[in-house]
Design a protein around this motif. Sequence first.
Motif, PDB file in Angstrom:
ATOM      1  N   ALA A 119      59.547 130.996  15.287  1.00  0.00           N
ATOM      2  CA  ALA A 119      58.540 130.270  14.513  1.00  0.00           C
ATOM      3  C   ALA A 119      57.210 130.226  15.258  1.00  0.00           C
ATOM      4  CB  ALA A 119      59.022 128.856  14.210  1.00  0.00           C
ATOM      5  N   ALA A 120      57.264 130.075  16.585  1.00  0.00           N
ATOM      6  CA  ALA A 120      56.048 130.018  17.400  1.00  0.00           C
ATOM      7  C   ALA A 120      56.349 130.615  18.769  1.00  0.00           C
ATOM      8  CB  ALA A 120      55.547 128.591  17.541  1.00  0.00           C
ATOM      9  N   ARG A 121      55.345 131.252  19.352  1.00  0.00           N
ATOM     10  CA  ARG A 121      55.523 131.882  20.668  1.00  0.00           C
ATOM     11  C   ARG A 121      54.249 131.742  21.480  1.00  0.00           C
ATOM     12  NH1 ARG A 121      57.958 137.745  20.822  1.00  0.00           N
ATOM     13  NH2 ARG A 121      59.842 136.508  21.156  1.00  0.00           N
ATOM     14  N   ALA A 122      54.387 131.283  22.713  1.00  0.00           N
ATOM     15  CA  ALA A 122      53.298 131.291  23.683  1.00  0.00           C
ATOM     16  C   ALA A 122      53.600 132.356  24.731  1.00  0.00           C
ATOM     17  CB  ALA A 122      53.161 129.926  24.358  1.00  0.00           C
ATOM     18  N   THR A 123      52.588 133.147  25.096  1.00  0.00           N
ATOM     19  CA  THR A 123      52.767 134.211  26.078  1.00  0.00           C
ATOM     20  C   THR A 123      51.685 134.103  27.145  1.00  0.00           C
ATOM     21  OG1 THR A 123      53.648 135.667  24.336  1.00  0.00           O
ATOM     22  CG2 THR A 123      52.994 136.702  26.407  1.00  0.00           C
ATOM     23  N   GLU A 124      52.109 133.913  28.403  1.00  0.00           N
ATOM     24  CA  GLU A 124      51.184 133.831  29.535  1.00  0.00           C
ATOM     25  C   GLU A 124      50.043 132.845  29.248  1.00  0.00           C
ATOM     26  OE1 GLU A 124      51.080 135.866  32.702  1.00  0.00           O
ATOM     27  OE2 GLU A 124      53.201 135.741  32.153  1.00  0.00           O
ATOM     28  N   LEU A 125      50.406 131.699  28.698  1.00  0.00           N
ATOM     29  CA  LEU A 125      49.413 130.729  28.226  1.00  0.00           C
ATOM     30  C   LEU A 125      48.896 129.872  29.378  1.00  0.00           C
ATOM     31  CD1 LEU A 125      48.155 129.711  25.528  1.00  0.00           C
ATOM     32  CD2 LEU A 125      49.938 127.957  25.513  1.00  0.00           C
ATOM     33  N   ALA A 182      50.144 124.345  18.683  1.00  0.00           N
ATOM     34  CA  ALA A 182      49.948 123.843  17.327  1.00  0.00           C
ATOM     35  C   ALA A 182      48.539 124.099  16.794  1.00  0.00           C
ATOM     36  CB  ALA A 182      50.238 122.347  17.283  1.00  0.00           C
ATOM     37  N   GLY A 183      47.672 124.699  17.615  1.00  0.00           N
ATOM     38  CA  GLY A 183      46.316 124.976  17.167  1.00  0.00           C
ATOM     39  C   GLY A 183      45.402 123.768  17.183  1.00  0.00           C
ATOM     40  N   LEU A 184      45.793 122.711  17.897  1.00  0.00           N
ATOM     41  CA  LEU A 184      44.964 121.508  17.994  1.00  0.00           C
ATOM     42  C   LEU A 184      44.003 121.564  19.182  1.00  0.00           C
ATOM     43  CD1 LEU A 184      47.676 118.787  17.308  1.00  0.00           C
ATOM     44  CD2 LEU A 184      45.886 119.541  15.744  1.00  0.00           C
ATOM     45  N   ASP A 185      44.273 122.472  20.128  1.00  0.00           N
ATOM     46  CA  ASP A 185      43.451 122.587  21.321  1.00  0.00           C
ATOM     47  C   ASP A 185      43.300 124.068  21.650  1.00  0.00           C
ATOM     48  OD1 ASP A 185      41.949 121.937  23.513  1.00  0.00           O
ATOM     49  OD2 ASP A 185      43.564 120.955  24.638  1.00  0.00           O
ATOM     50  N   SER A 186      42.179 124.424  22.259  1.00  0.00           N
ATOM     51  CA  SER A 186      41.952 125.805  22.669  1.00  0.00           C
ATOM     52  C   SER A 186      42.669 126.071  23.984  1.00  0.00           C
ATOM     53  CB  SER A 186      40.458 126.072  22.825  1.00  0.00           C
ATOM     54  OG  SER A 186      39.926 125.216  23.832  1.00  0.00           O
ATOM     55  N   VAL A 230      48.956 132.771  21.598  1.00  0.00           N
ATOM     56  CA  VAL A 230      49.842 131.910  20.818  1.00  0.00           C
ATOM     57  C   VAL A 230      49.988 132.526  19.434  1.00  0.00           C
ATOM     58  CG1 VAL A 230      50.143 129.661  19.718  1.00  0.00           C
ATOM     59  CG2 VAL A 230      49.221 129.785  22.032  1.00  0.00           C
ATOM     60  N   ARG A 231      51.215 132.606  18.967  1.00  0.00           N
ATOM     61  CA  ARG A 231      51.481 133.090  17.612  1.00  0.00           C
ATOM     62  C   ARG A 231      52.265 132.042  16.847  1.00  0.00           C
ATOM     63  NH1 ARG A 231      50.442 138.702  17.757  1.00  0.00           N
ATOM     64  NH2 ARG A 231      51.190 138.996  15.634  1.00  0.00           N
ATOM     65  N   ILE A 232      51.855 131.786  15.611  1.00  0.00           N
ATOM     66  CA  ILE A 232      52.660 131.025  14.658  1.00  0.00           C
ATOM     67  C   ILE A 232      53.175 132.055  13.653  1.00  0.00           C
ATOM     68  CG2 ILE A 232      52.697 129.250  12.866  1.00  0.00           C
ATOM     69  CD1 ILE A 232      52.350 128.016  15.576  1.00  0.00           C
ATOM     70  N   ARG A 267      42.949 126.141   8.052  1.00  0.00           N
ATOM     71  CA  ARG A 267      43.818 126.503   6.934  1.00  0.00           C
ATOM     72  C   ARG A 267      45.255 126.734   7.402  1.00  0.00           C
ATOM     73  NH1 ARG A 267      41.347 130.969   5.229  1.00  0.00           N
ATOM     74  NH2 ARG A 267      39.692 129.706   4.310  1.00  0.00           N
ATOM     75  N   LEU A 268      45.398 127.388   8.557  1.00  0.00           N
ATOM     76  CA  LEU A 268      46.742 127.630   9.084  1.00  0.00           C
ATOM     77  C   LEU A 268      47.447 126.315   9.414  1.00  0.00           C
ATOM     78  CD1 LEU A 268      48.270 130.233  11.241  1.00  0.00           C
ATOM     79  CD2 LEU A 268      48.108 128.015  12.352  1.00  0.00           C
ATOM     80  N   ARG A 269      46.723 125.394  10.062  1.00  0.00           N
ATOM     81  CA  ARG A 269      47.322 124.090  10.384  1.00  0.00           C
ATOM     82  C   ARG A 269      47.734 123.359   9.113  1.00  0.00           C
ATOM     83  NH1 ARG A 269      42.976 123.396  14.452  1.00  0.00           N
ATOM     84  NH2 ARG A 269      41.864 122.219  12.867  1.00  0.00           N
TER      85      ARG A 269
END
Length: 266
Positions: free
Chosen positions: A14-20, A65-69, A75-77, A92-94
Amino acid sequence: MTTSSFAGRTTAVAARATELSKIYGQGETQVVALDRVSVDFAQGQFTAIMGPSGSGKSTLMHCVAGLDSFTSGSVRIGDTELGSLKDKQLTRLRRDKIGFIFQAFNLLPTLTALENITLPMDIAGRKPDRQWLESVIEMVGLSGRLGHRPSQLSGGQQQRVAVARALASKPEIVFGDEPTGNLDSRAGAEVLGFLRNSVRELGQTVVMVTHDPVAASYADRVVFLADGRIVDEVYGPTPDAVLDRMRSLPGGGPRIPSAGAEGRVG
């Protein structure tokens, strides 16, 4: 579609963070809140994020969650890369793909429970899926309270409204930031039960930040952060197992990097 291995089987992500990475400030005052974190959140699973105060757990959730940079990484949703989106696209995505539950209930006092639940869809000009909405309202036990305003509801009932609002639009993923933090143990257990059932019965994906080992035990998996890094994870958690892991974690806040760390992290 992005996939991941969960409990020995391949599951959609559903969501993935990579080297964040997330870095605040510059030079000697620079603070690394997230240090190259990579983590998947599988569809149809309940994940809890835990760590000491200042470990980066809320920062991780807010970035995913796209609330912060974020400073670097990705990050992928689903199949959507957040870093490539303009502000309007991110909004719109949020609105369309993500549900949020916060410690503060964030209900509008002049609206009824039902109006608060459907508000995000009303703003977007979308009609709710009536059958899904009824299933969500029944699951959280609000059928007899839909005409009540927040001031006529207990704290636990208000958070039920917030849970129903997060689930009502059939989001791809629901994020909870300490969603039981303002509730007593009984009301908190009810809300956690609703989140657990939304995963089990409705196929929802839930990611929750919490400091409470009992709350974390409702999840399928607990991810532990310390000093801006993922340091451990537990599947099928119990409160005792979570508490033991928390006690063994390095304590404390975000790190101030040593000289030369900027290039490595950023």
